[in-house]
Structure formats: structure tokens, C-alpha cells
Design a protein around this motif. Structure first.
Motif, PDB file in Angstrom:
ATOM      1  N   ARG A 143       0.841  -1.284   0.099  1.00 17.26           N
ATOM      2  CA  ARG A 143       0.241  -0.068   0.010  1.00 17.26           C
ATOM      3  C   ARG A 143       0.894   1.228  -0.026  1.00 17.26           C
ATOM      4  N   SER A 144       2.078   1.301   0.867  1.00 17.76           N
ATOM      5  CA  SER A 144       2.831   2.547   0.561  1.00 17.76           C
ATOM      6  C   SER A 144       3.609   2.650  -0.627  1.00 17.76           C
ATOM      7  N   THR A 189      -6.432   0.220   5.667  1.00 15.95           N
ATOM      8  CA  THR A 189      -5.498   1.243   5.154  1.00 15.95           C
ATOM      9  C   THR A 189      -4.139   0.556   4.872  1.00 15.95           C
ATOM     10  N   ASP A 190      -3.867  -0.568   5.048  1.00 20.64           N
ATOM     11  CA  ASP A 190      -2.689  -1.328   4.479  1.00 20.64           C
ATOM     12  C   ASP A 190      -3.163  -2.372   3.485  1.00 20.64           C
ATOM     13  N   PRO A 194       0.270   6.269  -3.795  1.00 24.99           N
ATOM     14  CA  PRO A 194      -0.245   7.534  -3.201  1.00 24.99           C
ATOM     15  C   PRO A 194      -1.195   7.287  -2.021  1.00 24.99           C
ATOM     16  N   GLN A 195      -0.987   8.318  -1.171  1.00 25.97           N
ATOM     17  CA  GLN A 195      -2.098   8.129   0.162  1.00 25.97           C
ATOM     18  C   GLN A 195      -3.576   8.310  -0.197  1.00 25.97           C
ATOM     19  N   GLY A 196      -4.252   7.885   0.429  1.00 22.19           N
ATOM     20  CA  GLY A 196      -5.987   7.863   0.275  1.00 22.19           C
ATOM     21  C   GLY A 196      -6.699   7.284   1.259  1.00 22.19           C
TER      22      GLY A 196
END
Length: 313
Positions: free
Chosen positions: A253-254, A267-268, A257-259
Motif C-alpha cells: 500500500r505504501s 488502511t494497509d 499515493p495516500q488515500g
């Protein structure tokens, strides 16, 4: 080294130089995520996307989108609507195969899931033709020089008790697409060594290599604290020996880009679609993110030492 430790090592040395979020137009009020790979059909680049309202769960539709700009796809108006999740697309026996997960409800609650399959040569007129086993997602097909490879993905309490891992992947070969059935899929022989205790995962898109091996873009998952962690992984499978040859992490996930995530435990979560070959020997990797978004990252070819990718779509 545990898979969680391998993930941490990958992230500490993440060499992905370019990643973006893909923009979807024409579906205001809905998230688009867990898409198919982009594919070119009759000279036009398309993608199937899963659409769902942020506040809802297990109430998804699959719609067809057409590329309208770089990293932008727009809804094909009046195209077919499929009551599915997590679409994928491939080509076998000279026709397109669209698959996805259908969620069955009983008395207002989720009861089970099935893989549904559609086929045809006209994106506006795909025909439903078979259903996979009950309670099985992530069934994938692949055109082989002789026959069609079928990857299964059983996941249930019995599997965990018998094998230790929360899911397994099986593989079998059928002569033609009309032989695909729940029984054939359910009896696919297990591939050893894909998942350890507490892990689960599956195949997302499969590619024949000119060496005869099969390159798989898949996901590998595990629980960590309050998170359900999903990682983009490349597997190499030898269908003749029926064994796993290689495995490597290609994105987490990292890497994107964040979202926002649909739920805090996601979140991961990076759930891959597959790859699209570029003109510079790199690959575009597409992945769902947090059950709300789609990302694209430029990666090196994870199968390069095992043969060239034979594309048929």
C-alpha cells in the motif's frame, strides 16, 4: 523470515519511482476500486471497475470504462451492469472471458459468494455461461498452448484446519472453456508452499511465459494488530512439475499515493489487478487500494529471469 518481515524489508528499500491514482469519471458518489487489468479491444483501451458507495459493503456493481486521458477512464454509458465484485478479464478460445465475485444474500444477510463467468467477443453482449464453487473467490483462467489453465482459491475453516493457511490455490487444465464447472474448479490440485500459517491470498492475473512457466500477479494477506494487510506479490509456477518456482513482493500500500480506506482495518490493503506492458521494458502495475481507489505503479518485470510474457489480450 516471516512474510511480515519480508514486507517490512521491501518497504524499507522501495524502489518504485512512479505511482499515481487512477481517475474514474461518470460515477459521481461511488468509489471505483479492485479493477480488472486495462485491455485493448478493437483498438480502444478499456478497464472494468468495481463501483460501490463508500458507506456500503457487499453491494457492488461492475461497469466498463474507456480510457479518455492518461490515468483517466470514463464510464461507457449504457454498457452492461454486472452485480459483481472484483472483476477480471482474459482471453481464451478466441473470446473474452469476464469473471467476478457474486455475493448471495439470504434474509438480508450475506450468505455466500460465487465466481460468475461471462464470455463473448462483443463487450456490449457478454453471455453468462457458468458458476464456480460456493464460497470461492479469485478463480482465474489462462490460455495455454494446449488447453486452459484454471486456478482455484478455496478459503474456509476446513482449509485452515487441514492446511494451516487460511486459503490455498489449486491448478488444473481443461480442454476448452465449455468444460469449466464448479466441480472442475473445486477439484483443482493444491499448489504447495504458497501460504503459511495465518496467511491467505490468491491469483489476480496470470501470464504464460515463453519458457512454459506461468507468471502470476497475486495477493498475499495476513492479519497484523487490527489490520487486514494485503500485498501485491509475483509468483512463478511450473505447470508441468506442479510446483511454485519463485515468489517476490512487488508493491505494498505504501508504494502508492495516500488515500482514504473504506474501513480502518483496510488502511494497509493493496489488492492487485495485474500488469500492462509499457514501451520501455517496464510494467504498469494496477492495484485496488483500501477498497476505495485504484493505483498505478511502474515496476520492473518480476518474471524477466523466467521467460518473456506471451500476451494474448
Amino acid at each position: 523470515m516471516t512474510f511480515a518481515e519480508k514486507k517490512a524489508k521491501f518497504e524499507s528499500n522501495n524502489k518504485i519511482s512512479e505511482s499515481v491514482l487512477v481517475n474514474f469519471k461518470g460515477v459521481d458518489g461511488f468509489d471505483v476500486y479492485n479493477c480488472s487489468i486495462p485491455f485493448v479491444w478493437n483498438g480502444v483501451k478499456y478497464i472494468y471497475g468495481r463501483i460501490e458507495r463508500r458507506e456500503e459493503w457487499a453491494r457492488s456493481w461492475v461497469r466498463l470504462f474507456r480510457e479518455t486521458a492518461k490515468d483517466e477512464f470514463s464510464l461507457v454509458k449504457d454498457s452492461m451492469i454486472y452485480q459483481l465484485e472484483d472483476p477480471y478479464i482474459c482471453k481464451v478460445d478466441n473470446q473474452l472471458i469476464l469473471g467476478g465475485t457474486h455475493v448471495r444474500y439470504q434474509m438480508g444477510k450475506v450468505d455466500t459468494v460465487y465466481g460468475y463467468f461471462y464470455k463473448g467477443t462483443n463487450l456490449e453482449d457478454m453471455h453468462y455461461f457458468t458458476t464456480g464453487p460456493e464460497d470461492m473467490k479469485d478463480i482465474r483462467l489462462l490460455q495455454l498452448p494446449s488447453g486452459i489453465g484454471v486456478f482455484s482459491r478455496p478459503r474456509n475453516a476446513h482449509i485452515e484446519k487441514e492446511h494451516g493457511s487460511a486459503s490455498i490455490v489449486g491448478f488444473t487444465i481443461i480442454d476448452n472453456i465449455n468444460l469449466l464447472s464448479a466441480e472442475i474448479i473445486g477439484n483443482a490440485k493444491k499448489i504447495d508452499g504458497m501460504f503459511s500459517t495465518g496467511e491467505w491470498g490468491g491469483c489476480n492475473q496470470c501470464y504464460l511465459l515463453n519458457s512454459g512457466l506461468i507468471g502470476i500477479i497475486g495477493h498475499k494477506s495476513f492479519a497484523q494488530s487490527d489490520l487486514s494487510v494485503y500485498v501485491n506479490v509475483a509468483f512463478v509456477f511450473d505447470p508441468k512439475a506442479h510446483k511454485l518456482v519463485d515468489e517476490k513482493i512487488i508493491a505494498t500500500r505504501s508504494s502508492f499515493p495516500q488515500g482514504a480506506a473504506k474501513k480502518p482495518n483496510l488502511t494497509d490493503c493493496a489488492f492487485p489487478a495485474g500488469i500492462f506492458i509499457r514501451d520501455d521494458d517496464k510494467l504498469d502495475l494496477y492495484s485496488g487500494l483500501g477498497d476505495t481507489l485504484v493505483g498505478r505503479a511502474v515496476i520492473d518485470n518480476p518474471f524477466s529471469e523466467y521467460g518473456e510474457i506471451v500476451l494474448n489480450l
